[in-house]
Design a protein around this motif. Structure first.
Motif, PDB file in Angstrom:
ATOM      1  N   CYS A   1       0.820  -1.216   0.000  1.00  0.00           N
ATOM      2  CA  CYS A   1       0.000   0.000   0.000  1.00  0.00           C
ATOM      3  C   CYS A   1       0.847   1.256   0.000  1.00  0.00           C
ATOM      4  CB  CYS A   1      -0.919   0.005   1.226  1.00  0.00           C
ATOM      5  SG  CYS A   1      -2.550  -0.654   0.893  1.00  0.00           S
ATOM      6  N   LEU A   2       1.933   1.254   0.798  1.00  0.00           N
ATOM      7  CA  LEU A   2       2.725   2.461   0.909  1.00  0.00           C
ATOM      8  C   LEU A   2       3.426   2.804  -0.392  1.00  0.00           C
ATOM      9  CD1 LEU A   2       4.285   2.011   4.466  1.00  0.00           C
ATOM     10  CD2 LEU A   2       2.334   3.416   3.795  1.00  0.00           C
ATOM     11  N   ASP A   3       3.634   1.820  -1.256  1.00  0.00           N
ATOM     12  CA  ASP A   3       4.291   2.080  -2.536  1.00  0.00           C
ATOM     13  C   ASP A   3       3.361   2.747  -3.531  1.00  0.00           C
ATOM     14  OD1 ASP A   3       6.066  -1.059  -2.346  1.00  0.00           O
ATOM     15  OD2 ASP A   3       6.677   0.931  -1.679  1.00  0.00           O
ATOM     16  N   THR A   4       2.068   2.541  -3.404  1.00  0.00           N
ATOM     17  CA  THR A   4       1.129   3.068  -4.396  1.00  0.00           C
ATOM     18  C   THR A   4       0.309   4.240  -3.881  1.00  0.00           C
ATOM     19  OG1 THR A   4      -0.510   1.419  -3.730  1.00  0.00           O
ATOM     20  CG2 THR A   4       0.914   0.849  -5.574  1.00  0.00           C
ATOM     21  N   ASP A   5       0.226   4.432  -2.572  1.00  0.00           N
ATOM     22  CA  ASP A   5      -0.585   5.518  -2.041  1.00  0.00           C
ATOM     23  C   ASP A   5      -0.159   6.872  -2.584  1.00  0.00           C
ATOM     24  OD1 ASP A   5      -2.251   3.929  -0.617  1.00  0.00           O
ATOM     25  OD2 ASP A   5      -1.394   4.360   1.350  1.00  0.00           O
ATOM     26  N   ARG A   6       1.129   7.055  -2.806  1.00  0.00           N
ATOM     27  CA  ARG A   6       1.607   8.368  -3.244  1.00  0.00           C
ATOM     28  C   ARG A   6       1.129   8.724  -4.645  1.00  0.00           C
ATOM     29  NH1 ARG A   6       7.332   7.253  -5.424  1.00  0.00           N
ATOM     30  NH2 ARG A   6       7.427   4.961  -5.480  1.00  0.00           N
ATOM     31  N   PHE A   7       0.657   7.725  -5.413  1.00  0.00           N
ATOM     32  CA  PHE A   7       0.155   7.998  -6.759  1.00  0.00           C
ATOM     33  C   PHE A   7      -1.377   8.138  -6.797  1.00  0.00           C
ATOM     34  CE2 PHE A   7       3.989   5.286  -7.544  1.00  0.00           C
ATOM     35  CZ  PHE A   7       4.796   6.300  -8.026  1.00  0.00           C
ATOM     36  N   THR A   8      -2.054   7.754  -5.725  1.00  0.00           N
ATOM     37  CA  THR A   8      -3.513   7.659  -5.763  1.00  0.00           C
ATOM     38  C   THR A   8      -4.173   8.967  -6.138  1.00  0.00           C
ATOM     39  OG1 THR A   8      -3.540   5.865  -4.142  1.00  0.00           O
ATOM     40  CG2 THR A   8      -5.575   7.129  -4.413  1.00  0.00           C
ATOM     41  N   HIS A   9      -3.832  10.052  -5.448  1.00  0.00           N
ATOM     42  CA  HIS A   9      -4.514  11.320  -5.710  1.00  0.00           C
ATOM     43  C   HIS A   9      -4.146  11.891  -7.080  1.00  0.00           C
ATOM     44  CE1 HIS A   9      -6.479  11.742  -1.826  1.00  0.00           C
ATOM     45  NE2 HIS A   9      -5.397  11.234  -1.298  1.00  0.00           N
ATOM     46  N   ARG A  10      -2.947  11.632  -7.539  1.00  0.00           N
ATOM     47  CA  ARG A  10      -2.547  12.067  -8.881  1.00  0.00           C
ATOM     48  C   ARG A  10      -3.414  11.384  -9.941  1.00  0.00           C
ATOM     49  NH1 ARG A  10       2.005  14.008 -11.602  1.00  0.00           N
ATOM     50  NH2 ARG A  10       2.406  13.046 -13.635  1.00  0.00           N
ATOM     51  N   HIS A  11      -3.536  10.068  -9.827  1.00  0.00           N
ATOM     52  CA  HIS A  11      -4.315   9.316 -10.818  1.00  0.00           C
ATOM     53  C   HIS A  11      -5.805   9.599 -10.686  1.00  0.00           C
ATOM     54  CE1 HIS A  11      -0.790   6.231 -11.062  1.00  0.00           C
ATOM     55  NE2 HIS A  11      -0.526   7.364 -11.649  1.00  0.00           N
TER      56      HIS A  11
END
Length: 221
Positions: free
Chosen positions: A180-190
């Motif tokens: 989760c921590l690897d992908t959370d940083r992209f969530t709001h961008r996408h």
């Protein structure tokens, strides 16, 4: 003759019927940790992992939720309730209905609304009735928000509640094989890329039709 009451007895009795503050905090920590674990590993994730994530002992978890199904119901109810509250606040506070929709969407992924996909597909039998009120509240609130944005000419006319909720569920779940921590940083961008595609005027015609809540429910066991 009226029996004398010892001072403080009534107040003490009232306090004894209310959940203790630490018990309420523990319950909230369990539900929050379970939401994260269920998003990462699915509804069959070990309850011991949830207890460790919540920072409590196994006995405390089982004292609050003696059965896995009870915890699943509470997580699903909590996610829907908090998402509905978020949608209501955004609709009341944002003058631009599309801005309200975007605010809700970003807050919903932070609530890890993707947990609902796995939880609701698991089936709750008689317990499913416990979720109906919150499900209806969330659906009606989001649909009303989207309708206001359509009437204002800010939301394209060929998208519906189901389209938005599917996207939010997908964006708030980790990619296969990643943490989760690897992908959370992209969530709001996408998510913002997706929301930009909802704005009117539409730049293309969408294939098929908008998903409905019944479509989503029929697709699950």
């Amino acid at each position: 003759m009226k029996t004398a009451t010892r001072p403080g007895t009534e107040a003490e009795a009232h306090r004894s019927t209310r959940p203790r503050a630490d018990a309420l905090r523990n319950r909230e920590r369990i539900v929050s940790a379970a939401r994260e674990i269920f998003v990462e590993y699915g509804p069959e994730a070990p309850l011991d992992d949830i207890a460790r994530r919540a920072g409590i002992g196994n006995a405390t978890l089982y004292r609050h939720f003696a059965e896995r199904s009870a915890l699943l119901v509470e997580v699903a109810r909590s996610v829907m309730s908090r998402a509905a509250e978020s949608a209501e606040r955004a609709g009341a506070e944002e003058p631009d209905p599309f801005a309200a929709l975007c605010r809700f969407a970003h807050e919903a992924v932070d609530e890890r609304i993707g947990a609902l996909c796995a939880l609701l597909s698991d089936g709750f039998g008689p317990r499913r009735a416990d979720l109906d009120t919150e499900r209806l509240r969330l659906t009606e609130t989001v649909e009303a928000m989207m309708e206001r944005a359509r009437r204002a000419g800010r939301l394209r006319s060929d998208v519906g509640h189901g389209d938005l909720m599917v996207a939010l569920a997908q964006l708030s779940r980790p990619l296969p094989g990643t943490g989760c921590l690897d992908t959370d940083r992209f969530t709001h961008r996408h998510l913002q890329l997706f929301l930009d595609g909802l704005e009117a005027p539409a730049r293309s015609a969408l294939p098929g039709r908008s998903a409905t809540l019944e479509d989503l429910r029929r697709a699950t066991p």
